[in-house]
Scaffold this motif. Structure first.
Motif, PDB file in Angstrom:
ATOM      1  N   ILE A 316     -39.341 -21.269  12.314  1.00  0.00           N
ATOM      2  CA  ILE A 316     -38.603 -20.024  12.126  1.00  0.00           C
ATOM      3  C   ILE A 316     -39.169 -19.320  10.901  1.00  0.00           C
ATOM      4  N   GLY A 317     -39.584 -18.085  11.026  1.00  0.00           N
ATOM      5  CA  GLY A 317     -40.146 -17.351   9.914  1.00  0.00           C
ATOM      6  C   GLY A 317     -41.408 -16.627  10.332  1.00  0.00           C
ATOM      7  N   LYS A 318     -41.942 -15.856   9.431  1.00  0.00           N
ATOM      8  CA  LYS A 318     -43.141 -15.075   9.750  1.00  0.00           C
ATOM      9  C   LYS A 318     -44.375 -15.946   9.908  1.00  0.00           C
ATOM     10  N   GLY A 319     -44.433 -17.033   9.194  1.00  0.00           N
ATOM     11  CA  GLY A 319     -45.586 -17.927   9.329  1.00  0.00           C
ATOM     12  C   GLY A 319     -46.855 -17.343   8.787  1.00  0.00           C
ATOM     13  N   ASN A 320     -46.761 -16.604   7.671  1.00  0.00           N
ATOM     14  CA  ASN A 320     -47.978 -16.043   7.103  1.00  0.00           C
ATOM     15  C   ASN A 320     -48.193 -16.410   5.636  1.00  0.00           C
ATOM     16  N   ARG A 321     -47.173 -16.940   4.974  1.00  0.00           N
ATOM     17  CA  ARG A 321     -47.336 -17.394   3.594  1.00  0.00           C
ATOM     18  C   ARG A 321     -47.341 -18.917   3.580  1.00  0.00           C
ATOM     19  N   GLU A 322     -48.411 -19.506   3.070  1.00  0.00           N
ATOM     20  CA  GLU A 322     -48.535 -20.958   3.152  1.00  0.00           C
ATOM     21  C   GLU A 322     -47.415 -21.675   2.409  1.00  0.00           C
ATOM     22  N   ASP A 323     -46.970 -21.133   1.261  1.00  0.00           N
ATOM     23  CA  ASP A 323     -45.917 -21.814   0.514  1.00  0.00           C
ATOM     24  C   ASP A 323     -44.588 -21.822   1.259  1.00  0.00           C
ATOM     25  N   LEU A 324     -44.433 -20.961   2.258  1.00  0.00           N
ATOM     26  CA  LEU A 324     -43.207 -20.919   3.055  1.00  0.00           C
ATOM     27  C   LEU A 324     -43.440 -21.398   4.493  1.00  0.00           C
ATOM     28  N   THR A 325     -44.631 -21.842   4.781  1.00  0.00           N
ATOM     29  CA  THR A 325     -44.978 -22.293   6.141  1.00  0.00           C
ATOM     30  C   THR A 325     -45.384 -23.760   6.056  1.00  0.00           C
ATOM     31  N   ILE A 326     -44.383 -24.616   6.141  1.00  0.00           N
ATOM     32  CA  ILE A 326     -44.573 -26.043   5.854  1.00  0.00           C
ATOM     33  C   ILE A 326     -45.605 -26.714   6.760  1.00  0.00           C
ATOM     34  N   PRO A 327     -45.655 -26.426   8.072  1.00  0.00           N
ATOM     35  CA  PRO A 327     -46.661 -27.107   8.903  1.00  0.00           C
ATOM     36  C   PRO A 327     -48.083 -26.936   8.376  1.00  0.00           C
ATOM     37  N   VAL A 328     -48.437 -25.711   7.984  1.00  0.00           N
ATOM     38  CA  VAL A 328     -49.796 -25.453   7.489  1.00  0.00           C
ATOM     39  C   VAL A 328     -49.991 -26.083   6.114  1.00  0.00           C
ATOM     40  N   LEU A 329     -49.005 -25.889   5.235  1.00  0.00           N
ATOM     41  CA  LEU A 329     -49.108 -26.450   3.886  1.00  0.00           C
ATOM     42  C   LEU A 329     -49.223 -27.970   3.937  1.00  0.00           C
ATOM     43  N   ASP A 330     -48.372 -28.614   4.721  1.00  0.00           N
ATOM     44  CA  ASP A 330     -48.404 -30.085   4.838  1.00  0.00           C
ATOM     45  C   ASP A 330     -49.749 -30.561   5.358  1.00  0.00           C
ATOM     46  N   HIS A 331     -50.235 -29.866   6.393  1.00  0.00           N
ATOM     47  CA  HIS A 331     -51.469 -30.344   7.011  1.00  0.00           C
ATOM     48  C   HIS A 331     -52.665 -30.158   6.083  1.00  0.00           C
ATOM     49  N   ARG A 332     -52.721 -29.032   5.408  1.00  0.00           N
ATOM     50  CA  ARG A 332     -53.830 -28.808   4.477  1.00  0.00           C
ATOM     51  C   ARG A 332     -53.791 -29.821   3.342  1.00  0.00           C
ATOM     52  N   GLU A 333     -52.610 -30.081   2.769  1.00  0.00           N
ATOM     53  CA  GLU A 333     -52.493 -31.057   1.686  1.00  0.00           C
ATOM     54  C   GLU A 333     -52.811 -32.468   2.177  1.00  0.00           C
TER      55      GLU A 333
END
Length: 476
Positions: A316-333
């Motif tokens: 749920i959300g725009k999915g464009n800011r990494e700090d607010l888009t946990i799937p992308v942030l988690d995977h990159r980290e």
């Protein structure tokens, strides 16, 4: 006769001499002696016959073969790792799980003693190792066990530790000899690892795993060769430290999970499963991706990741800011923690390992299994192992099932809460929550009707779990 029993290493207690005679009776009979009528031309002849019988009895008691020998090597590896890493309670737990008699192919106390003494004889008489093993220090432990360890090392330097089992029993208790053998093995591995500029864990995984033609693995008294030497897997390691009463149910679950069968996985299936890793590696190839001033991925890359990897449907959300888009942030980290990506001067780049595994789905598949089983603490490692076993078990399909399997598994190998009771379901979940989230994001689970995040593992999830559990431990 009592004197002869004492010389054979028997500690006196009522009826013990009779017990020993019953054990060696068939062996004495091979020399023509009847235990009910022990007559001989002279004491020397009788003494020699009893000596031969006791030696053969020691061989049978202290020299395991096949899977039982591999389990004994696993016990030594786990205990030496724990002692060397300061995890004394874990080491004591491994040792305390041993029983006087073997249970199935689980080794007995005598088996571990015999294997440890045989290894030490081999190592300490190897000319190539003599300079390496000078000045070994026995690890801290209780006084009796450290004294036994010193005696064992002195005998091993002459290649006589295994052959002196009876003599050791005259000077030390069985527990002290067991602990002393393990301490001597640990001290030897510590000196060896320091010389090789490695760790006891890495060294132990190399030399305490039976392999065809491997030198230094057989007891000097052993002339039996396992026709099919096995590498130690995660399952072997769990069973080696498990309470004997829990082993039958554990083996039944292992059979249900079909861990004894090959795990063939098509290259296309692996490619799809590790696609998020390959996608990120593709993005950073050819110069990397500049990060924002705050150190995050640019919004355009975040949006592209959510769309092309299919993660936007569960977010749920725009999915464009990494700090607010946990799937992308988690995977990159996670990829950074896996040493696939790194940040340099504000740019996200592939590491040498990342470049090597780019375009190699089988390599990424295997590297993920290695990463998931390298948790920050031992209890998290064990919880992840039981979680993967639950994934491979067809009857496990809900959060309650998974947490119960992990809590019960940890309890079976001695892990509980601070009060000594079985850990709660919530605590069990937190111990494997990260691997679960990672595998869920990769599509390893079918959604159930209530939670959309639990359910049975998908076929590729089952295959991955089986692969991770049956990889040789020496590769982890």
């Amino acid at each position: 006769m009592q004197r002869l029993m004492r010389e054979a290493g028997v500690v006196h207690r009522p009826g013990l001499a009779a017990e020993l005679l019953q054990e060696i009776g068939p062996l004495l009979a091979e020399d023509g002696f009847d235990i009910n009528n022990l007559e001989a031309p002279d004491l020397e002849t009788l003494n020699a016959a009893i000596g031969r019988a006791v030696e053969r009895r020691n061989f049978e008691r202290f020299v395991p073969v096949g899977r039982t020998r591999q389990q004994a090597l696993t016990i030594l590896r786990l205990a030496s790792e724990a002692i060397s890493e300061g995890r004394t309670d874990t080491a004591r737990g491994v040792i305390a799980g041993l029983q006087p008699e073997p249970v199935g192919d689980r080794p007995s106390i005598a088996h571990v003693i015999g294997v440890s003494l045989g290894l030490l004889d081999t190592w300490h008489t190897d000319p190539a190792l003599l300079p390496v093993l000078r000045g070994i220090r026995v690890p801290a432990w209780d006084k009796q066990s450290r004294t036994a360890a010193s005696d064992v090392l002195a005998l091993a330097g002459k290649g006589r530790a295994f052959d002196s089992i009876s003599g050791l029993h005259r000077r030390h208790s069985g527990k002290a000899i067991l602990d002393g053998g393990i301490l001597a093995v640990t001290g030897t591995l510590q000196a060896w690892a320091a010389h090789e500029n490695t760790t006891v864990r890495d060294l132990g995984q190399t030399i305490l795993t039976e392999k065809p033609g491997q030198a230094g693995m057989s007891s000097p008294a052993e002339d039996v060769t396992d026709p099919a030497p096995r590498t130690v897997t995660v399952v072997d390691g769990l069973e080696a430290v498990m309470r004997p009463d829990a082993i039958p149910a554990f083996r039944k679950q292992v059979r249900q999970a079909r861990l004894d069968e090959p795990v063939p996985v098509d290259e296309e299936v692996k490619t799809e499963f590790v696609r998020p890793f390959q996608w990120f590696l593709d993005q950073v190839s050819g110069g990397g991706v500049p990060l924002t001033a705050a150190g995050y991925l640019p919004p355009a890359v975040v949006t592209k990741a959510m769309t092309e990897l299919g993660w936007e449907k569960d977010w749920i959300g725009k999915g464009n800011r990494e700090d607010l888009t946990i799937p992308v942030l988690d995977h990159r980290e996670m990829m950074m923690a896996m040493r696939l990506l790194h940040r340099r001067k504000g740019v996200l780049l592939p590491t040498p390992l990342g470049r090597r595994l780019t375009g190699d789905p089988a390599g990424l598949w295997d590297h993920l299994a290695e990463y998931l089983l390298a948790r920050p603490s031992e209890v998290e490692v064990r919880a992840t192992e039981f979680f993967l076993l639950a994934m491979a078990t067809p009857t496990v399909s809900t959060r309650t099932d998974y947490t119960a399997e992990v809590a019960d598994g940890l309890w079976s190998i001695g892990w509980g809460d601070a009060s000594g009771q079985r850990i709660s379901a919530d605590r069990a979940f937190h111990l494997f929550a990260d691997p679960w989230r990672i595998l869920r994001r990769l599509g390893a689970f079918n959604d159930d009707e209530k939670h959309r995040s639990w359910g049975t593992a998908t076929p590729v999830g089952v295959a991955f779990a089986r692969h991770a559990l049956t990889r040789p431990a020496m590769e982890l």
